[in-house]
Design an enzyme around this catalytic site. Structure first.
Site, PDB file in Angstrom:
ATOM      1  N   PRO A   2       0.631  -1.269   0.000  1.00 27.50           N
ATOM      2  CA  PRO A   2       0.000   0.000   0.000  1.00 27.50           C
ATOM      3  C   PRO A   2       0.661   1.330   0.000  1.00 27.50           C
ATOM      4  O   PRO A   2       0.077   2.225   0.486  1.00 27.50           O
ATOM      5  CB  PRO A   2      -0.835  -0.014   1.210  1.00 27.50           C
ATOM      6  N   GLU A   3       1.651   1.643  -0.641  1.00 23.03           N
ATOM      7  CA  GLU A   3       1.990   3.073  -0.729  1.00 23.03           C
ATOM      8  C   GLU A   3       1.873   3.409  -2.204  1.00 23.03           C
ATOM      9  O   GLU A   3       1.596   2.514  -3.011  1.00 23.03           O
ATOM     10  CB  GLU A   3       3.388   3.331  -0.140  1.00 23.03           C
ATOM     11  N   LYS A  54      -2.517   7.168  -3.445  1.00 24.99           N
ATOM     12  CA  LYS A  54      -2.809   5.890  -2.813  1.00 24.99           C
ATOM     13  C   LYS A  54      -4.177   5.334  -3.175  1.00 24.99           C
ATOM     14  O   LYS A  54      -4.808   4.662  -2.362  1.00 24.99           O
ATOM     15  CB  LYS A  54      -2.656   6.029  -1.290  1.00 24.99           C
ATOM     16  N   ASN A 183       4.484   5.121   5.192  1.00 28.19           N
ATOM     17  CA  ASN A 183       5.494   5.001   6.231  1.00 28.19           C
ATOM     18  C   ASN A 183       6.904   4.638   5.780  1.00 28.19           C
ATOM     19  O   ASN A 183       7.868   5.130   6.334  1.00 28.19           O
ATOM     20  CB  ASN A 183       5.023   4.004   7.296  1.00 28.19           C
TER      21      ASN A 183
END
Length: 412
Positions: A2-3, A54, A183
């Site tokens: 997920p990025e 995203k 992150n």
DNA sequence: CGTCCACGTCTAC
DNA sequence: TAGACCTGGACGG
């Protein structure tokens, strides 16, 4: 996945795998999913995808039919439908045969072939979401990778927004301005420029030019703002890195995403800071682990607990980027030894005192433990992360390449 | 078996 | 600014 890079790789995967494939019938949602049903039924349609920050948007396009009347009669679609997805912590797309449907496939599109194949949205933790007839989520800024110019302008023209009062590492996760940064990217980006993560964001951003001169000949900015400039001739400023660093992941070879590859060694070798042995990490004000090197900066949480330097790894067939097998990370090799020499501070592991564990990464749990910035624990565990096989060889030996985390030789 | 951790939002108090 | 929302891998005991 997920990025931003993973979402984009997911769109490339869909376009590549579904090219030429004809889908049919209804779209099926798993029983357990709380996301909305997708009211789209069509005898023959195609699927394409695009990404923005995203999010990924799938477009279901009906193929022309010889019998419009028949179609209308059966309630079938004649117009395209867009479905906008967010991947949460674990979403990804897969095209498989019907009997190889992944566990946790929550939305399925069936092909018209005989042994039919299925494009499915797989999401183990179910934090992902989708919206039928959806649009890019309002409030999310321009894509850091593919709308660079407007992304840059959006940030620089809103520096008076109180959002920029926060530490730069936290602002980088604000999707209103940094749509696509997550992150691991915030850690890699700040690390490249040696920017302390807990420095006020506005201080780092003000002074940057609205235009990105990096493309042009060396602009050599006048020295007017030499104080803040965390700008390097070759890499450019922070906003440019928010664009180029994610693109590096996209260009790693497509592996980042393709579940078939199941080999994330390249991605792992690419990481220079996130989860790398020798780097420090502390939880930010939202409980998310910030990986960095050197000075944390003035706005670092005072009580930060140090997340332990644990290990992680997955099984081979997993598709997460966190796993990999060979590890070879060279860069800071010395950490091992240096940590040994002077480290002592280290954070002890947060012990748990009572029960109740908060949630995801929330910081509340903190029990007393240490407040220091954590440093990697010495050889003993931090490096041993996952790989049990090799005994942690102490200093000595060879090339100290610290395997960064998770190394998994072959597990047997 | 229990604890901790994970690539991210969302929404209540 | 906390929790909520979820599953599962790696560890520690």
């Amino acid at each position: 996945m997920p990025e931003g890079p993973e979402l984009h790789l997911a769109s490339l995967y869909v376009n590549k795998m579904c090219n030429g494939v004809v889908f049919t019938g209804a779209v099926r949602k798993s029983e357990v999913s709380k996301n909305p049903d997708v009211p789209f039924i069509c005898e023959a349609y195609r699927i394409t995808a695009t990404s923005r920050g995203k999010e990924v948007r799938l477009t279901l396009t009906p193929m022309k039919s010889d019998d419009p009347k028949q179609r209308v009669k059966t309630g079938q679609a004649d117009q395209p439908m867009d479905i906008v997805f967010r991947f949460g912590m674990s979403g990804y797309f897969r095209l498989t045969t019907e009997d190889e449907l992944p566990k946790h496939a929550h939305l399925c599109f069936f092909s018209k072939e005989t042994p039919c194949r299925v494009l499915s949205f797989v999401d183990v933790r179910r934090f992902g979401s989708w919206q039928p007839s959806g649009v890019w989520q309002p409030g999310r800024g321009p894509c850091i990778m593919f709308e660079y110019k407007s992304f840059r302008e959006n940030v620089l023209s809103h520096l008076s927004d109180r959002a920029f009062d926060r530490p730069i590492c936290e602002v980088l996760l604000n999707q209103k301005y940094f749509n696509g940064i997550g992150n691991y990217l915030r850690a890699e980006i700040l690390f490249r420029l040696n920017i302390p993560p807990f420095v006020p964001a506005r201080n780092v951003l003000e002074g940057l030019e609205s235009e990105d001169f990096c493309d042009k000949e060396k602009p050599v900015k006048n020295d007017t703002n030499t104080k803040t400039s965390f700008i390097t001739e070759e890499s450019g400023d922070l906003l440019r890195l928010c664009h180029t660093v994610p693109l590096e992941v996209v260009n790693l070879g497509g592996k980042g995403y393709d579940p078939e590859k199941a080999d994330y060694s390249e991605f792992e070798a690419w990481l220079q800071c996130y989860y790398v042995d020798g780097m420090k990490s502390i939880r930010d004000h939202n409980g998310r682990t910030m990986w960095f090197k050197g000075d944390p900066g003035p706005m670092a949480p005072k009580d930060s607990k140090s997340p332990k330097a644990k290990k992680r790894a997955k099984k081979e067939d997993d598709h997460d980027y966190t796993d990999e097998k060979k590890v070879s990370r060279s860069h800071s090799e010395s950490t091992t030894k240096k940590t040994v020499t002077k480290q002592e501070i280290v954070t002890k592991t947060p012990k748990k005192g009572k029960d109740a564990r908060p949630k995801e990464a929330k910081s509340k749990r903190q029990r007393e433990n240490t407040r220091d910035v954590k440093t990697p624990q010495l050889g003993k565990k931090s490096m041993a992360r996952r790989r049990k096989s090799s005994s942690a060889e102490p200093t000595a030996a060879g090339p100290q390449r610290r395997s960064g985390r998770v190394t998994r030789q072959n597990d047997k």
